[in-house]
Design a protein around this motif. Structure first.
Motif, PDB file in Angstrom:
ATOM      1  N   PHE A 222      41.201  40.043  36.704  1.00 60.29           N
ATOM      2  CA  PHE A 222      41.774  41.294  36.214  1.00 60.29           C
ATOM      3  C   PHE A 222      41.523  41.453  34.724  1.00 60.29           C
ATOM      4  O   PHE A 222      41.474  40.471  33.974  1.00 60.29           O
ATOM      5  CB  PHE A 222      43.283  41.304  36.468  1.00 60.29           C
ATOM      6  N   GLN A 223      41.427  42.719  34.335  1.00 57.87           N
ATOM      7  CA  GLN A 223      41.197  43.012  32.919  1.00 57.87           C
ATOM      8  C   GLN A 223      42.310  42.400  32.065  1.00 57.87           C
ATOM      9  O   GLN A 223      42.068  41.855  31.002  1.00 57.87           O
ATOM     10  CB  GLN A 223      41.155  44.525  32.719  1.00 57.87           C
ATOM     11  N   ALA A 224      43.549  42.479  32.536  1.00 59.16           N
ATOM     12  CA  ALA A 224      44.666  41.954  31.757  1.00 59.16           C
ATOM     13  C   ALA A 224      45.030  40.530  32.175  1.00 59.16           C
ATOM     14  O   ALA A 224      46.052  40.009  31.753  1.00 59.16           O
ATOM     15  CB  ALA A 224      45.871  42.871  31.914  1.00 59.16           C
TER      16      ALA A 224
ATOM     17  N   LYS B 160      35.894  52.109  35.771  1.00 61.56           N
ATOM     18  CA  LYS B 160      35.326  50.825  36.188  1.00 61.56           C
ATOM     19  C   LYS B 160      36.379  49.931  36.829  1.00 61.56           C
ATOM     20  O   LYS B 160      36.148  49.344  37.890  1.00 61.56           O
ATOM     21  CB  LYS B 160      34.704  50.110  34.969  1.00 61.56           C
ATOM     22  N   SER B 161      37.548  49.859  36.190  1.00 57.96           N
ATOM     23  CA  SER B 161      38.602  49.013  36.765  1.00 57.96           C
ATOM     24  C   SER B 161      39.059  49.569  38.109  1.00 57.96           C
ATOM     25  O   SER B 161      39.352  48.808  39.036  1.00 57.96           O
ATOM     26  CB  SER B 161      39.788  48.931  35.811  1.00 57.96           C
ATOM     27  N   VAL B 162      39.116  50.885  38.211  1.00 60.76           N
ATOM     28  CA  VAL B 162      39.513  51.501  39.481  1.00 60.76           C
ATOM     29  C   VAL B 162      38.529  51.099  40.574  1.00 60.76           C
ATOM     30  O   VAL B 162      38.925  50.729  41.683  1.00 60.76           O
ATOM     31  CB  VAL B 162      39.577  53.041  39.319  1.00 60.76           C
TER      32      VAL B 162
ATOM     33  N   TYR C  26      34.324  40.570  38.091  1.00 62.79           N
ATOM     34  CA  TYR C  26      34.820  40.335  36.733  1.00 62.79           C
ATOM     35  C   TYR C  26      35.150  41.677  36.088  1.00 62.79           C
ATOM     36  O   TYR C  26      34.302  42.551  36.031  1.00 62.79           O
ATOM     37  CB  TYR C  26      33.757  39.675  35.867  1.00 62.79           C
ATOM     38  N   ASP C  27      36.362  41.813  35.584  1.00 67.95           N
ATOM     39  CA  ASP C  27      36.685  43.027  34.829  1.00 67.95           C
ATOM     40  C   ASP C  27      36.698  42.683  33.339  1.00 67.95           C
ATOM     41  O   ASP C  27      37.660  42.129  32.830  1.00 67.95           O
ATOM     42  CB  ASP C  27      38.035  43.595  35.276  1.00 67.95           C
ATOM     43  N   GLU C  28      35.644  43.027  32.666  1.00 66.20           N
ATOM     44  CA  GLU C  28      35.462  42.763  31.240  1.00 66.20           C
ATOM     45  C   GLU C  28      35.792  41.320  30.878  1.00 66.20           C
ATOM     46  O   GLU C  28      36.741  41.060  30.143  1.00 66.20           O
ATOM     47  CB  GLU C  28      36.309  43.753  30.434  1.00 66.20           C
ATOM     48  N   PRO C  29      34.977  40.402  31.363  1.00 70.94           N
ATOM     49  CA  PRO C  29      35.289  38.988  31.144  1.00 70.94           C
ATOM     50  C   PRO C  29      35.142  38.555  29.684  1.00 70.94           C
ATOM     51  O   PRO C  29      35.765  37.589  29.285  1.00 70.94           O
ATOM     52  CB  PRO C  29      34.275  38.251  32.024  1.00 70.94           C
TER      53      PRO C  29
HETATM   54 MG   LIG Z   1      39.098  48.715  32.779  1.00 69.85          MG
END
Ligand SMILES: [Mg+2]
Ligand SMILES: Nc1ncnc2c1ncn2[C@@H]1O[C@H](COP(=O)(O)OP(=O)(O)OP(=O)(O)O)[C@@H](O)[C@H]1O
Lengths: 260, 252
Positions: free
Chosen positions: A89-91, A49-51, A166-169
């Motif tokens: 970003f996720q992080a 998903k992030s990719v 949104y990456d895992e908000p």
């Molecule tokens: Mg991810």
């Protein structure tokens, strides 16, 4: 720059594939997100998903296929100046050498959008929306994981984008804050017609605010449908993913045919 | 084969980075706060170690010259020898080596960390070119500060030589004769040649450090590796360039 009434923009992923050193991560993915739609992608950890989001934001080059934002190819450098898009970003990816305030103010400052007073107002409003008023002068290293995530979201809000990725908000947030984020996403659409592509494991978010939900597993898109239909799916893997039953007597990791 | 490929890739990306950075030169006026910050980091914080080193290099040069010239009773030329060696060679090279160790390493570490922790990606998604914000102000700052540092190194080194020449018992050269030697033999051209060298070295150091930093992929170990690589490439390049630039300047 004058503030223009922005029309909603759509997003199209066409036959997109990506592999890292012969390891296939994503396999012939096609997605079409309508202007103003809230599109949620769910999938197990490590499914790519992030990719996918990184490629949609144009940070990496696909092996195959192309990504169009508002009809323009993202691999074209000009596209970035024509569409306003933000990636959370996720992080977090906060600027560690800047205070929270400066993190939020960087985009408008670099693009010379507002005068000092308006800028301060906009930044403080974004911080208030995410209950971060007290953190304005802090540095990212002084924040908790959830706070960092919220700062990242606030930073995207200040950018006033037409498309937000949104990456895992909600992954590191408490349930109330998670609900607030869902409300923000829905509100941005209602008020400004912002298109949202949300990657999330948050079932509540997906089922309440999404227009459509996609399930991504092992690099393939399994289902793309409305939340109601996804919830009633017959596919056993999707079923188990959405409503995992915790079975202590017969745990998943001991099953022979164990696969996510 | 892979090695050669790698080197060519580094070389090409460095040149592209250079061109892209200077494309954003017109944005300098609104980045003056960054320029000042980098001038401070490159110039002011490097000055103490440059001062200490050049003082002692000047002293040792005077000592060695005094020892060697005693036999031919030519100690009056100590000033000329120290002055020329520093102005033409040692001041620019030593300053550059110190800048590589102190500033180049810091820049590559900072940019590598920003790259690894996706801060550079965040800049790109915000449509803020990293070359504009991270590289160009540093390049301009080093171009401003290298001549300043080198001139300081020259002056302090000369003074260091004078102190030794006057006070060591087997030399005891009058300070006036020492400085007359410098005045008579060191031309404006010698100083300028040294400054040109320093300018070229400093520019290459910062450009390479930025490029190596921005090309980092991986984690903490790769950040460390990038710092080492930036410093090693800079040092080797300084020494190689030194020969060719000196040679070229002599022919002009
Ligand atoms: Mg991810
Ligand atoms: N730069 C990279 N090099 C090699 N492999 C990578 C790289 N980035 C991601 N991968 C691989 O791609 C796969 C998908 O990673 P990704 O980060 O997209 O997962 P994800 O779906 O976002 O998972 P999560 O829900 O845990 O965030 C993983 O198997 C990962 O190992």
């Amino acid at each position: 720059m004058e503030i223009i009434e922005r029309a909603s923009i759509g997003l199209k992923v066409e036959n997109f594939s990506k592999s890292y050193d012969s390891v296939k991560v994503l396999n012939d993915i096609s997605i079409e997100v309508e202007p103003g739609e809230i599109f949620v992608i769910m999938g197990p950890s490590g499914s790519g998903k992030s990719v996918l989001l990184k490629h949609v934001a144009g940070l990496e080059i696909p092996n195959n296929g192309r990504i169009l934002i508002d009809g323009k190819d993202i691999s074209d450098p000009k596209t970035r100046t024509q569409v306003h898009m933000a990636l959370i970003f996720q992080a977090g990816a906060l600027f560690n050498s800047m205070s929270v305030f400066d993190n939020l103010a960087l985009y408008p400052r670099e693009h010379r959008l507002y005068n000092k007073k308006t800028l301060r107002g906009k930044v403080m409003k974004a911080l208030e929306t995410l209950s971060l008023e007290d953190a304005a002068e802090k540095f990212p290293s002084q924040l908790s994981g959830g706070m960092r995530k919220r700062v990242a979201i606030a930073r995207a809000l200040v950018m006033e984008p037409e498309l937000i990725l949104y990456d895992e908000p909600t992954s590191e947030l408490d349930p109330t804050m998670g609900a607030t984020i869902s409300e923000i996403i829905a509100d941005l659409r209602a008020e400004f017609g912002v298109t949202s592509l949300v990657v999330s494991h948050d079932r509540d978010l997906a089922l309440t605010i999404a227009d459509r939900v996609a399930i991504l597993m092992d690099g393939d898109l399994l289902e793309v449908d409305t939340p109601e239909n996804i919830n009633k799916t017959e596919n056993p893997r999707v079923k188990d993913f959405l409503n995992p039953v915790i079975d202590i007597k017969n745990p998943r990791f001991k099953k022979k045919e164990y696969s996510r | 084969m892979k090695q050669i490929n790698n080197i060519l890739e580094h070389f090409g990306s460095t040149i592209i980075l250079c061109i892209r950075s200077f494309y954003y030169l017109p944005t300098l006026p609104r980045q003056w706060h960054r320029l000042i910050e980098h001038c401070y980091l490159i110039g002011y914080t490097t000055f103490p170690i440059v001062a200490i080193l050049s003082f002692f290099i000047g002293s040792v040069l005077a000592l060695q010259a005094g020892y060697s010239l005693e036999a031919v009773a030519a100690q009056d030329f100590i000033g000329a020898l120290v002055g020329l060696s520093l102005a033409r060679e040692l001041a620019p090279v030593m300053t550059s080596i110190l800048v590589a160790g102190r500033v180049g390493s810091a820049i590559s570490a900072e940019l590598a960390t920003m790259k690894v922790y996706q801060e550079v990606d965040a800049l790109v998604t915000m449509n803020i070119p990293p070359e504009r914000m991270l590289v160009m102000p540093r390049l301009v700052a080093v171009l401003i500060m290298m001549p300043v540092l080198t001139i300081c190194a020259n002056l302090i080194g000369w003074v260091g030589g004078a102190v030794i020449a006057q006070n060591v018992d087997f030399i005891q050269l009058d300070t006036r004769i020492y400085f007359d030697g410098i005045r008579n033999f060191v031309t404006f051209r010698d100083i300028v040649d040294g400054l040109i060298k320093a300018e070229i070295f400093g520019f290459c150091i910062i450009l390479i450090s930025c490029n190596v930093g921005l090309r980092t992929v991986g984690g903490p170990r790769e950040i460390g590796g990038s710092v080492t690589r930036a410093v090693v490439i800079s040092l080797i390049l300084i020494l190689i360039l030194d020969y060719f630039v000196t040679n070229a300047l002599m022919k002009i």
